[in-house]
Scaffold this active site. Sequence first.
Site, PDB file in Angstrom:
ATOM      1  NE  ARG A   1       0.700   1.695   4.268  1.00 32.37           N
ATOM      2  CZ  ARG A   1       1.973   2.042   4.271  1.00 32.37           C
ATOM      3  NH1 ARG A   1       2.602   2.285   3.138  1.00 32.37           N
ATOM      4  NH2 ARG A   1       2.656   2.133   5.403  1.00 32.37           N
TER       5      ARG A   1
ATOM      6  CD  GLU B   1       2.417   9.018   6.208  1.00 33.07           C
ATOM      7  OE1 GLU B   1       2.083   7.880   6.652  1.00 33.07           O
ATOM      8  OE2 GLU B   1       2.254   9.346   5.037  1.00 33.07           O
ATOM      9  CG  HIS B   2       4.073  10.388  12.083  1.00 30.35           C
ATOM     10  ND1 HIS B   2       4.745   9.445  12.830  1.00 30.35           N
ATOM     11  CD2 HIS B   2       4.847  10.635  11.002  1.00 30.35           C
ATOM     12  CE1 HIS B   2       5.888   9.147  12.217  1.00 30.35           C
ATOM     13  NE2 HIS B   2       5.970   9.848  11.107  1.00 30.35           N
TER      14      HIS B   2
ATOM     15  CG  ASP C   1      -0.734   5.398  12.764  1.00 32.95           C
ATOM     16  OD1 ASP C   1      -0.100   6.379  13.251  1.00 32.95           O
ATOM     17  OD2 ASP C   1      -0.159   4.380  12.358  1.00 32.95           O
TER      18      ASP C   1
ATOM     19  N   GLY D   1       8.781   1.224   2.804  1.00 31.15           N
ATOM     20  CA  GLY D   1       7.638   1.867   3.414  1.00 31.15           C
ATOM     21  C   GLY D   1       6.352   1.626   2.649  1.00 31.15           C
TER      22      GLY D   1
ATOM     23  CB  SER E   1       2.606  -2.013   3.769  1.00 33.52           C
ATOM     24  OG  SER E   1       2.038  -2.703   4.836  1.00 33.52           O
ATOM     25  CB  SER E   2       7.164  -5.754   2.032  1.00 31.25           C
ATOM     26  OG  SER E   2       8.029  -5.429   3.117  1.00 31.25           O
TER      27      SER E   2
ATOM     28  CG  ASP F   1       0.928  -0.610   6.982  1.00 32.38           C
ATOM     29  OD1 ASP F   1       0.466   0.505   6.656  1.00 32.38           O
ATOM     30  OD2 ASP F   1       2.078  -0.765   7.414  1.00 32.38           O
TER      31      ASP F   1
ATOM     32  CE1 TYR G   1       5.938   5.625  14.480  1.00 30.82           C
ATOM     33  CE2 TYR G   1       5.972   4.528  16.627  1.00 30.82           C
ATOM     34  CZ  TYR G   1       5.300   4.885  15.468  1.00 30.82           C
ATOM     35  OH  TYR G   1       3.995   4.503  15.308  1.00 30.82           O
TER      36      TYR G   1
END
Length: 390
Positions: free
Chosen positions: A36, A42-43, A45, A135, A137-138, A184, A235
């Site tokens: 995805r 962003e940030h 969630d 980034g 989302s593997s 994700d 983070y």
Amino acid sequence: MATLVPTADEMKLRALEAFTVKFGEVADICVCAPGRVNLIGEHTDYNNGFVLPMALPMVTVIAGKLADTSKCKIFSLSEAVSSKNYAEFEVASRENIKTGEPKWANYVKGCIVNFICDVPSFNAVILSSVPVGAGLSSSAALEVATYTFLEVLTGNTSVRPVDKALACQRAEHDFAGVPCGIMDQFISVMGQEGYALLLDCKDLSTKQIPMSQMNDYVFLITNSNAPHKLSSSAYCERRDCCYEAAKILNKETLREVSISDIAVLQLQNVPEKMIKRTRHVVTEIQRTIDAAVALEKGDFKKFGQLMNESHDSLKNDYEVSSIELDTLVTAAREVSGVLGSRLTGAGFGGCTVTLLRKDVTDKAIQHMKAKYSGNATFYIASPAMGARVL
């Protein structure tokens, strides 16, 4: 030029052939789940805000069948696997399934442990076109593909999409040791072709946002191929700063905070970085809501403007951009026909996403290559389908 991504059907054929080579028999199950890109949000969630991802044409494919032994035997065909590409373990007793080497197999094990019912042993091969470490989302693609495979293997397809996504998230938390958000897994499970997914991270409600009027536009995803520099401590520092700001304002999360509340923070003489972190989250939540409305109206100019504002906020207030990402974003914005460009993901490496007219794609790629000293990889993407049986 942009990198050509093999279709899911092409990946299926490769996976089926590989299974026959590895196991000497024909696989009777083949499934896939996509990576995805987060278009905006962003940030937000972990602050109970909104996110707006779309599923990518890049997928993880799993081909396999029931085994006639008590063990699962799995081969990963990923070039990114640094350790051994083969894993073998017992599944008869789920409580005895433990993490270990190779690390990629922990994602599979976690899904087995968190599946709705006991799982019989199976043989499988895993093949993916989702870039690892970009980034995109593997990891969620692998988890959701695994869960989808187990649904077909056991015949148990009654799990609600929300519960499926949550089970895959638990697999990543408990078996991969990554405290990821829910976005994700949600988009990998629920993605629909031609739609982005507006996810409310507070109550996990979703809304499919149509992008049917995108005929003249595409998203250009640019992998900086610069290693992620956002450490877990950096983070956590940002996340904890958000939690502390909400606490000071007597709010449950920053989702409940308004712009006017930021003035209250300033009166508390809190550190400037707390003001900046809070401002980003509050404005980014609103941008994401506005972006979903713009998409529904087909107002791509407005959507691009919001993308630009999002990147600038991530750069200046949340301070998670990098020289590499800023260079790519700035170069993209210099091209006529580009409506917006921003970093996507946690930041400090990974990818940018750019909304532009189809007819200027090659021009944008060439200009970005000329301005960027690194070796970037480019992908053209439109919203794709979520997890499915092939």
